[in-house]
Design a protein around this motif. Sequence first.
Motif, PDB file in Angstrom:
ATOM      1  N   CYS A  72       0.601  -1.360   0.070  1.00 62.44           N
ATOM      2  CA  CYS A  72       0.102  -0.114  -0.296  1.00 62.44           C
ATOM      3  C   CYS A  72       1.126   1.680   0.297  1.00 62.44           C
ATOM      4  O   CYS A  72       1.686   1.379   0.623  1.00 62.44           O
ATOM      5  CB  CYS A  72      -0.769   0.076   1.215  1.00 62.44           C
ATOM      6  SG  CYS A  72      -1.778   1.231   1.122  1.00 62.44           S
ATOM      7  N   GLY A 111      -0.214   4.148   0.783  1.00 64.56           N
ATOM      8  CA  GLY A 111      -0.069   4.389   1.819  1.00 64.56           C
ATOM      9  C   GLY A 111       0.095   4.665   2.980  1.00 64.56           C
ATOM     10  O   GLY A 111       1.186   4.985   3.699  1.00 64.56           O
ATOM     11  N   ILE A 151      -3.346   0.694  -2.697  1.00 64.09           N
ATOM     12  CA  ILE A 151      -3.791   1.062  -1.974  1.00 64.09           C
ATOM     13  C   ILE A 151      -4.785   0.602  -1.550  1.00 64.09           C
ATOM     14  O   ILE A 151      -5.298  -0.100  -1.901  1.00 64.09           O
ATOM     15  CB  ILE A 151      -4.820   3.382  -1.698  1.00 64.09           C
ATOM     16  CG1 ILE A 151      -4.481   3.642  -1.121  1.00 64.09           C
ATOM     17  CG2 ILE A 151      -6.008   2.649  -2.737  1.00 64.09           C
ATOM     18  CD1 ILE A 151      -4.344   4.902  -1.225  1.00 64.09           C
ATOM     19  N   LEU A 170       1.101   8.406  -3.866  1.00 62.19           N
ATOM     20  CA  LEU A 170       0.729   7.971  -5.145  1.00 62.19           C
ATOM     21  C   LEU A 170       1.028   8.577  -6.067  1.00 62.19           C
ATOM     22  O   LEU A 170       1.479   7.766  -6.993  1.00 62.19           O
ATOM     23  CB  LEU A 170      -0.713   8.456  -5.132  1.00 62.19           C
ATOM     24  CG  LEU A 170      -1.902   7.543  -5.831  1.00 62.19           C
ATOM     25  CD1 LEU A 170      -1.722   6.079  -5.380  1.00 62.19           C
ATOM     26  CD2 LEU A 170      -3.541   8.405  -4.480  1.00 62.19           C
ATOM     27  N   CYS A 207      -5.874   5.786   4.010  1.00 63.84           N
ATOM     28  CA  CYS A 207      -4.339   5.114   3.587  1.00 63.84           C
ATOM     29  C   CYS A 207      -4.620   6.131   2.185  1.00 63.84           C
ATOM     30  O   CYS A 207      -3.419   6.389   1.880  1.00 63.84           O
ATOM     31  CB  CYS A 207      -4.873   3.599   3.120  1.00 63.84           C
ATOM     32  SG  CYS A 207      -4.083   2.558   4.259  1.00 63.84           S
ATOM     33  N   ALA A 264      -1.369   8.537   1.491  1.00 63.45           N
ATOM     34  CA  ALA A 264      -0.838   8.349   0.176  1.00 63.45           C
ATOM     35  C   ALA A 264      -0.437   9.171  -0.315  1.00 63.45           C
ATOM     36  O   ALA A 264       0.394   9.846  -1.020  1.00 63.45           O
ATOM     37  CB  ALA A 264      -1.412   7.341  -0.725  1.00 63.45           C
TER      38      ALA A 264
END
Length: 85
Positions: free
Chosen positions: A10, A12, A48, A64, A54, A58
């Motif tokens: 992920c 995040g 994510i 991201l 999250c 991110a």
Amino acid sequence: MQKKIPMRKCVGCGEMKEKKELIRVIKTPEDEILLDTTGRANGRGAYICCNAECLKKAVKNRGLERSLKSHIPTDVLERMEKELG
């Protein structure tokens, strides 16, 4: 023999989770940023967790943007936040 489970990180929280537990965010060849619910769409992908927390992380740590190698417009982030609930 046990089947290998694809793991993704992920962007995040940085946790490794099973691919099916995460949502894929993609940047299409036309430079659109979308949530890819199928996990099969063409484009550069980032994963994510399925929660808005999250997504906020991110955005804050630019995970991201780094993964997709582009700036993410505010309206797109707002739309994604609504979709994640």
